[in-house]
Design a protein around this motif. Sequence first.
Motif, PDB file in Angstrom:
ATOM      1  N   PHE A   1       5.456 -12.685 -15.080  1.00  0.00           N
ATOM      2  CA  PHE A   1       6.231 -12.443 -16.295  1.00  0.00           C
ATOM      3  C   PHE A   1       5.307 -12.400 -17.506  1.00  0.00           C
ATOM      4  O   PHE A   1       4.448 -13.235 -17.675  1.00  0.00           O
ATOM      5  N   LYS A   2       5.475 -11.378 -18.343  1.00  0.00           N
ATOM      6  CA  LYS A   2       4.642 -11.227 -19.529  1.00  0.00           C
ATOM      7  C   LYS A   2       5.387 -11.561 -20.818  1.00  0.00           C
ATOM      8  O   LYS A   2       4.835 -12.190 -21.702  1.00  0.00           O
ATOM      9  N   GLY A   3       6.620 -11.125 -20.968  1.00  0.00           N
ATOM     10  CA  GLY A   3       7.312 -11.421 -22.205  1.00  0.00           C
ATOM     11  C   GLY A   3       8.588 -10.632 -22.390  1.00  0.00           C
ATOM     12  O   GLY A   3       9.015  -9.876 -21.518  1.00  0.00           O
ATOM     13  N   VAL A   4       9.198 -10.831 -23.546  1.00  0.00           N
ATOM     14  CA  VAL A   4      10.473 -10.206 -23.884  1.00  0.00           C
ATOM     15  C   VAL A   4      10.421  -9.773 -25.342  1.00  0.00           C
ATOM     16  O   VAL A   4       9.870 -10.470 -26.185  1.00  0.00           O
ATOM     17  N   VAL A   5      10.974  -8.604 -25.646  1.00  0.00           N
ATOM     18  CA  VAL A   5      11.229  -8.203 -27.030  1.00  0.00           C
ATOM     19  C   VAL A   5      12.698  -7.810 -27.128  1.00  0.00           C
ATOM     20  O   VAL A   5      13.350  -7.517 -26.124  1.00  0.00           O
ATOM     21  N   HIS A   6      13.214  -7.800 -28.336  1.00  0.00           N
ATOM     22  CA  HIS A   6      14.604  -7.425 -28.548  1.00  0.00           C
ATOM     23  C   HIS A   6      14.636  -6.226 -29.484  1.00  0.00           C
ATOM     24  O   HIS A   6      14.010  -6.249 -30.554  1.00  0.00           O
ATOM     25  N   VAL A   7      15.328  -5.157 -29.096  1.00  0.00           N
ATOM     26  CA  VAL A   7      15.318  -3.901 -29.845  1.00  0.00           C
ATOM     27  C   VAL A   7      16.750  -3.506 -30.209  1.00  0.00           C
ATOM     28  O   VAL A   7      17.726  -4.087 -29.720  1.00  0.00           O
ATOM     29  N   ASP A   8      16.864  -2.491 -31.055  1.00  0.00           N
ATOM     30  CA  ASP A   8      18.160  -1.981 -31.479  1.00  0.00           C
ATOM     31  C   ASP A   8      18.683  -1.023 -30.415  1.00  0.00           C
ATOM     32  O   ASP A   8      18.286   0.144 -30.337  1.00  0.00           O
ATOM     33  N   ALA A   9      19.575  -1.501 -29.578  1.00  0.00           N
ATOM     34  CA  ALA A   9      20.082  -0.715 -28.456  1.00  0.00           C
ATOM     35  C   ALA A   9      21.122   0.318 -28.881  1.00  0.00           C
ATOM     36  O   ALA A   9      21.596   1.089 -28.037  1.00  0.00           O
ATOM     37  N   THR A  10      21.486   0.346 -30.169  1.00  0.00           N
ATOM     38  CA  THR A  10      22.438   1.372 -30.636  1.00  0.00           C
ATOM     39  C   THR A  10      21.747   2.713 -30.841  1.00  0.00           C
ATOM     40  O   THR A  10      22.416   3.735 -31.022  1.00  0.00           O
ATOM     41  N   LEU A  11      20.400   2.731 -30.822  1.00  0.00           N
ATOM     42  CA  LEU A  11      19.640   3.963 -31.028  1.00  0.00           C
ATOM     43  C   LEU A  11      19.262   4.600 -29.692  1.00  0.00           C
ATOM     44  O   LEU A  11      19.191   3.927 -28.669  1.00  0.00           O
ATOM     45  N   LYS A  12      19.009   5.898 -29.714  1.00  0.00           N
ATOM     46  CA  LYS A  12      18.364   6.551 -28.579  1.00  0.00           C
ATOM     47  C   LYS A  12      16.889   6.175 -28.610  1.00  0.00           C
ATOM     48  O   LYS A  12      16.213   6.365 -29.631  1.00  0.00           O
ATOM     49  N   LEU A  13      16.383   5.637 -27.510  1.00  0.00           N
ATOM     50  CA  LEU A  13      15.028   5.104 -27.486  1.00  0.00           C
ATOM     51  C   LEU A  13      14.200   5.783 -26.401  1.00  0.00           C
ATOM     52  O   LEU A  13      14.538   5.705 -25.216  1.00  0.00           O
ATOM     53  N   TRP A  14      13.129   6.446 -26.820  1.00  0.00           N
ATOM     54  CA  TRP A  14      12.178   7.026 -25.882  1.00  0.00           C
ATOM     55  C   TRP A  14      11.068   6.016 -25.609  1.00  0.00           C
ATOM     56  O   TRP A  14      10.610   5.309 -26.531  1.00  0.00           O
ATOM     57  N   LEU A  15      10.646   5.930 -24.366  1.00  0.00           N
ATOM     58  CA  LEU A  15       9.488   5.106 -24.017  1.00  0.00           C
ATOM     59  C   LEU A  15       8.220   5.845 -24.419  1.00  0.00           C
ATOM     60  O   LEU A  15       8.117   7.057 -24.224  1.00  0.00           O
ATOM     61  N   PHE A  16       7.259   5.127 -24.995  1.00  0.00           N
ATOM     62  CA  PHE A  16       5.952   5.732 -25.247  1.00  0.00           C
ATOM     63  C   PHE A  16       4.856   4.823 -24.708  1.00  0.00           C
ATOM     64  O   PHE A  16       5.010   3.603 -24.628  1.00  0.00           O
ATOM     65  N   VAL A  17       3.743   5.428 -24.315  1.00  0.00           N
ATOM     66  CA  VAL A  17       2.577   4.715 -23.802  1.00  0.00           C
ATOM     67  C   VAL A  17       1.343   5.277 -24.493  1.00  0.00           C
ATOM     68  O   VAL A  17       1.228   6.496 -24.666  1.00  0.00           O
ATOM     69  N   ASN A  18       0.446   4.406 -24.900  1.00  0.00           N
ATOM     70  CA  ASN A  18      -0.857   4.828 -25.410  1.00  0.00           C
ATOM     71  C   ASN A  18      -1.899   4.469 -24.360  1.00  0.00           C
ATOM     72  O   ASN A  18      -2.174   3.288 -24.129  1.00  0.00           O
ATOM     73  N   VAL A  19      -2.433   5.482 -23.682  1.00  0.00           N
ATOM     74  CA  VAL A  19      -3.435   5.296 -22.634  1.00  0.00           C
ATOM     75  C   VAL A  19      -4.780   5.096 -23.327  1.00  0.00           C
ATOM     76  O   VAL A  19      -5.280   6.000 -23.997  1.00  0.00           O
ATOM     77  N   TYR A  20      -5.378   3.936 -23.160  1.00  0.00           N
ATOM     78  CA  TYR A  20      -6.468   3.516 -24.041  1.00  0.00           C
ATOM     79  C   TYR A  20      -7.600   2.909 -23.223  1.00  0.00           C
ATOM     80  O   TYR A  20      -7.437   2.566 -22.056  1.00  0.00           O
ATOM     81  N   GLY A  21      -8.779   2.771 -23.861  1.00  0.00           N
ATOM     82  CA  GLY A  21      -9.906   2.152 -23.176  1.00  0.00           C
ATOM     83  C   GLY A  21     -10.364   2.995 -21.998  1.00  0.00           C
ATOM     84  O   GLY A  21     -10.421   4.217 -22.074  1.00  0.00           O
ATOM     85  N   THR A  22     -10.679   2.363 -20.877  1.00  0.00           N
ATOM     86  CA  THR A  22     -11.131   3.094 -19.700  1.00  0.00           C
ATOM     87  C   THR A  22      -9.989   3.524 -18.785  1.00  0.00           C
ATOM     88  O   THR A  22     -10.223   4.098 -17.728  1.00  0.00           O
ATOM     89  N   THR A  23      -8.752   3.220 -19.155  1.00  0.00           N
ATOM     90  CA  THR A  23      -7.617   3.712 -18.360  1.00  0.00           C
ATOM     91  C   THR A  23      -7.595   5.238 -18.441  1.00  0.00           C
ATOM     92  O   THR A  23      -7.599   5.812 -19.520  1.00  0.00           O
ATOM     93  N   GLN A  24      -7.569   5.887 -17.289  1.00  0.00           N
ATOM     94  CA  GLN A  24      -7.664   7.338 -17.240  1.00  0.00           C
ATOM     95  C   GLN A  24      -6.340   8.031 -16.944  1.00  0.00           C
ATOM     96  O   GLN A  24      -6.144   9.181 -17.343  1.00  0.00           O
ATOM     97  N   ALA A  25      -5.444   7.372 -16.236  1.00  0.00           N
ATOM     98  CA  ALA A  25      -4.201   8.037 -15.850  1.00  0.00           C
ATOM     99  C   ALA A  25      -3.090   7.024 -15.687  1.00  0.00           C
ATOM    100  O   ALA A  25      -3.327   5.857 -15.373  1.00  0.00           O
ATOM    101  N   ILE A  26      -1.854   7.481 -15.913  1.00  0.00           N
ATOM    102  CA  ILE A  26      -0.668   6.674 -15.624  1.00  0.00           C
ATOM    103  C   ILE A  26       0.344   7.535 -14.881  1.00  0.00           C
ATOM    104  O   ILE A  26       0.377   8.762 -15.043  1.00  0.00           O
ATOM    105  N   HIS A  27       1.139   6.900 -14.047  1.00  0.00           N
ATOM    106  CA  HIS A  27       2.260   7.542 -13.362  1.00  0.00           C
ATOM    107  C   HIS A  27       3.518   6.840 -13.834  1.00  0.00           C
ATOM    108  O   HIS A  27       3.582   5.601 -13.823  1.00  0.00           O
ATOM    109  N   LEU A  28       4.530   7.581 -14.213  1.00  0.00           N
ATOM    110  CA  LEU A  28       5.768   7.003 -14.716  1.00  0.00           C
ATOM    111  C   LEU A  28       6.852   7.140 -13.661  1.00  0.00           C
ATOM    112  O   LEU A  28       7.106   8.239 -13.152  1.00  0.00           O
ATOM    113  N   MET A  29       7.479   5.998 -13.314  1.00  0.00           N
ATOM    114  CA  MET A  29       8.545   5.971 -12.331  1.00  0.00           C
ATOM    115  C   MET A  29       9.740   5.245 -12.922  1.00  0.00           C
ATOM    116  O   MET A  29       9.606   4.458 -13.869  1.00  0.00           O
ATOM    117  N   THR A  30      10.922   5.493 -12.359  1.00  0.00           N
ATOM    118  CA  THR A  30      12.104   4.759 -12.780  1.00  0.00           C
ATOM    119  C   THR A  30      12.759   4.121 -11.572  1.00  0.00           C
ATOM    120  O   THR A  30      12.699   4.650 -10.455  1.00  0.00           O
TER     121      THR A  30
END
Length: 394
Positions: free
Chosen positions: A301-330
């Motif tokens: 477990f890393k943590g929890v945040v609380h957001v405004d769920a009344t909005l349409k929310l897109w997930l974003f990722v910033n690929v940074y440092g030596t990370t070269q690739a990400i795969h997104l799954m649901t």
Amino acid sequence: MSSASSSDESPLRFHPRSLQNMKVTHDGTIARRQNTSFFTRGLVFGTRPITQGEKITFKLMEVAENLGGFVYVGFTSRDPDTQVGVSCQKIARESGYWTWFFPKELCTQGRSLFYYVNNDGEVRYGVDDCEKGKFPGAVRPLQPLWPLFDIFGNSSSIRLVQAPPSNKSTTNRRTVPLSLHSTHSRSLRVTKNVSQRLDKGYTQGYVFSERPIKPNEGVLIQISPSQPGPRFQGFVHLGVTSCDPAQLPRDDLPDNVNHLVDRPEYWVLICDFSKLNCGDEIGLTLTKSGQISFHLNGGKFKGVVHVDATLKLWLFVNVYGTTQAIHLMTCPEPAKDEEKECVVCYDNAIEAALYRCGHTCMCFECAVEQWQGKGDGHCPLCRAVIRDVIRINK
């Protein structure tokens, strides 16, 4: 030489019998000095012998400000049930005990410390899943060994942490690809649900989900970094935004990810993931109430945040440092609101959100204390400056 492992034994707990100044609570997972004006009298044992290679993981939960935390760790071949009148001074003089001083520079509040004994009797130690070295000498591993702790000095309580499961979060879970948006930073190439770096740059790695994430939807971000370089290791920043990526010019994103929260749209940024390795998985779930919980590799477990769920929310990722690739799954399985304890007092439920980082990790009383003095006005998870504390009504 064997490596550390998890155990099939019952979960390790602190022995319920109080020794001198100690109190054991929370189903045996927390040991606290009752009178903190005493800097000694902090001896406590485990409930069972450990197995060879079994990690004993714990956190220093309360450390006096401006001073370091201290803890002795070790083992005893004597059953704690038979020990009467034992003290820290006594175990230093008698046989059947092995103790070591945990390096002071590692003993900071909230970090996960561990130690274990291997097949050769060496006792190795580390922090945050990273092994740092071994203690001098050796123990006799072919006998029962109960773990012991001496909480002293400016430390007043510790919490045992059960080792995360070795399997990844996708085990026995049905996942499907979650497509990435055609809008992304110039240094990335996007193909369906895969984002790949085009160059050796360390910034401008923004990518978005193709659609807003749904309430009760779980998302997996699978990491594929290159070999660690001389300057950075594998990092990602992630979060949610009300900004429709289709309306966002490619060059309208900052090099410094922290500047996203200054934009006029709604951005919630999470910067809790570093030192990532190839194959690591970050799990994220959004509930109908607006709670986002995030995990690493299925069980940590890393943590929890609380957001405004009344909005349409897109997930974003910033690929940074030596990370070269990400795969997104649901993950189609519905997510549930997680009732977590305050990371400061470990007594009350989480009921406060911090502005502006958005973390929800404390009860309201501890959050106010963290904001106004005790925590020097910084979030205990990300160290962002707290601007305000908002009570969450569940």
